[in-house]
Every structure is written in structure tokens, then in C-alpha cells.
Scaffold this active site. Structure first.
Site, PDB file in Angstrom:
ATOM      1  N   ARG A 118       1.403   9.998  16.029  1.00 53.00           N
ATOM      2  CA  ARG A 118       2.713   9.478  15.318  1.00 53.00           C
ATOM      3  C   ARG A 118       3.619  10.633  14.712  1.00 53.00           C
ATOM      4  NH1 ARG A 118       1.590   5.631  10.225  1.00 53.00           N
ATOM      5  NH2 ARG A 118       1.595   4.026  11.757  1.00 53.00           N
ATOM      6  N   ARG A 172      -8.607   8.332   3.743  1.00 49.88           N
ATOM      7  CA  ARG A 172      -7.883   7.037   3.785  1.00 49.88           C
ATOM      8  C   ARG A 172      -8.276   5.795   4.093  1.00 49.88           C
ATOM      9  NH1 ARG A 172      -2.573   8.759   6.881  1.00 49.88           N
ATOM     10  NH2 ARG A 172      -1.858   6.944   6.116  1.00 49.88           N
ATOM     11  N   ARG A 229      -2.353  -1.674  -3.296  1.00 47.10           N
ATOM     12  CA  ARG A 229      -3.634  -1.326  -2.474  1.00 47.10           C
ATOM     13  C   ARG A 229      -4.808  -1.537  -3.293  1.00 47.10           C
ATOM     14  NH1 ARG A 229      -0.335   2.482   0.753  1.00 47.10           N
ATOM     15  NH2 ARG A 229      -1.337   3.513   2.414  1.00 47.10           N
ATOM     16  N   ARG A 234       2.857  13.987   9.746  1.00 48.27           N
ATOM     17  CA  ARG A 234       2.541  14.000   8.234  1.00 48.27           C
ATOM     18  C   ARG A 234       1.148  14.713   8.019  1.00 48.27           C
ATOM     19  NH1 ARG A 234       2.892   7.881   6.429  1.00 48.27           N
ATOM     20  NH2 ARG A 234       1.180   8.565   5.279  1.00 48.27           N
TER      21      ARG A 234
END
Ligand code: AMP
Length: 209
Positions: free
Chosen positions: A122, A166, A88, A155
Site C-alpha cells: 500500500r 495493530r 475503536r 506509512r
């Protein structure tokens, strides 16, 4: 086969990685899953990583590189592997180059609107980390994982403020990796606005080429 999936959070890396791993029998290495497991087990590494993850920031390179070095020594990696969420940062990619030679890198791309919508809907299995989506890939039984029967949860880092952070981290630190791998002639791009099956077929044609 030594693969990397790049892509923003919510681009579909985890879902397509599960399909690739099943077809080709390679190891699925998700640094995010390894870190979440460490937090669940309250290990020293998990405690170090938790604050960064809760804020939507990247965990320091040395922690993640150490995880990957250990993971690659496990026997299931001998047949090949797929990195989902690693590297990343450029220093992570450079460290990886010293450990092994990557064969292909696929960047999964979609709009920011799609990312935000996907992350909000999600659900993830607490036990096996399988990913579901209430709109596009609902579990057969509400709140329960199709694969292992584990409990599904949303999450912590999918809250809108954390998702924004993020995405900023992705733009600043991870997006430069596309040029890094493009210059090495390893990069392909696949759009992920279509169905998982269509995306998967495109990925397979790149992997089999
Ligand atoms: P993921 O499940 O891949 O979206 O990762 C969830 C979180 O774990 C990220 O937002 C980071 O805080 C951390 N993380 C996972 N992989 C890495 C990595 N390669 N480098 C730094 N932090 C990571």
C-alpha cells in the site's frame, strides 16, 4: 446517513470509504488521517499521539473522542458522515452514542494473509491521504497521486512488527465492537477479498436497503 466502517487495518475501509463519500456526499471522518495531519503540523495533540501510533498502539480514548466531537461540529457533517477507523474501543462507542445516533455499521472482513499482503503493497498520498496499491490499484504515474499529484509514501506503521501490534490491538480492543453494534441491530458484514468495485456494490446495496 451516519455510518461506521469497522475492520482490521488493511481490510479496505479507506478505499471503500472514498467511494461511498463520493457517491453519497457525506463527510469522510478518518481519525487516523486527522492524527497524521496533527503530527505533520507538530501540534500538541500530534505530539501526544505520535508515540502510540509509531508503536502500533491505540491513541488514548479521550484524545480521539475530543477530535471527533470537534470534527462533528463542522458544516460538512450536516449531510451525514462516514467514520473510518472510529470508534475503536467500547468507551469510544459509548461516548459516540452520547453525541449522535448512528444509522448503519458495516464490518469489512478479510483474512489476515490478505491484510498483511495489502499493507505491504500500500502507498498513501502525503497530501490528500488517497490510497493506492502497487498490485491492485496502481497510480497512473509511479510515486504520484492520481487525484492531487502529491507524493506517495509507505506509512511508518506499515512495517511488519508494527502491523502485528495493530492487529493485536484490533483483536483485543476493536473486535468487541461488532457484538456491540450487532446487539443494537445496526451491523452488516461485507467480505473484502474481491475487487473494490464488487465490494462497493455490496456496500451500496446495504446502504440503499
Ligand atoms: P488508521 O489510519 O485508521 O489505521 O489509524 C492509524 C493509527 O492512528 C492507529 O494505529 C492508532 O494508533 C491511531 N488511531 C486512529 N484512529 C484511532 C481511534 N479511533 N482510537 C485510537 N487510536 C486511533
Amino acid at each position: 446517513m451516519k455510518l461506521i466502517f469497522l475492520g482490521q487495518p488493511g481490510a479496505g475501509k479507506g478505499t471503500i470509504a472514498e467511494m461511498v463519500v463520493e457517491k453519497y456526499g457525506v463527510a469522510h471522518i478518518s481519525t487516523g488521517d486527522i492524527l497524521r495531519e496533527a503530527i505533520k503540523n507538530e501540534t500538541e495533540m500530534g505530539q501526544k499521539a505520535k508515540d502510540f501510533m509509531d508503536k502500533g498502539e491505540l491513541v488514548p480514548d479521550e484524545v480521539v473522542i475530543g477530535i471527533v466531537e470537534d470534527r462533528l461540529k463542522e458544516p460538512d457533517c450536516e449531510k451525514g458522515f462516514l467514520f473510518d477507523g472510529f470508534p475503536r474501543t467500547i468507551p469510544q462507542a459509548e461516548a459516540l452514542d452520547k453525541i449522535t445516533e448512528i444509522s448503519k455499521v458495516i464490518e469489512l472482513t478479510c483474512s489476515e494473509e490478505t491484510v498483511l499482503d495489502r499493507l505491504a503493497t500500500r502507498w498513501t498520498c502525503k497530501e490528500c491521504s488517497a490510497i493506492f496499491n502497487v498490485k491492485t490499484k496502481p497510480p497512473k504515474e509511479e510515486g504520484k497521486c492520481d487525484s492531487c499529484g502529491g507524493v506517495l509514501y509507505q506509512r511508518e506503521d506499515q512495517k511488519p512488527e508494527t502491523v502485528k501490534e495493530r492487529l493485536v490491538e484490533y483483536k483485543n480492543k476493536t473486535a468487541p465492537l461488532t457484538d456491540y453494534y450487532d446487539q443494537k441491530g445496526l451491523l452488516s458484514r461485507v467480505g473484502t477479498e474481491s475487487t473494490p468495485q464488487e465490494i462497493f456494490s455490496e456496500v451500496v446495496s446495504i446502504l440503499d436497503a
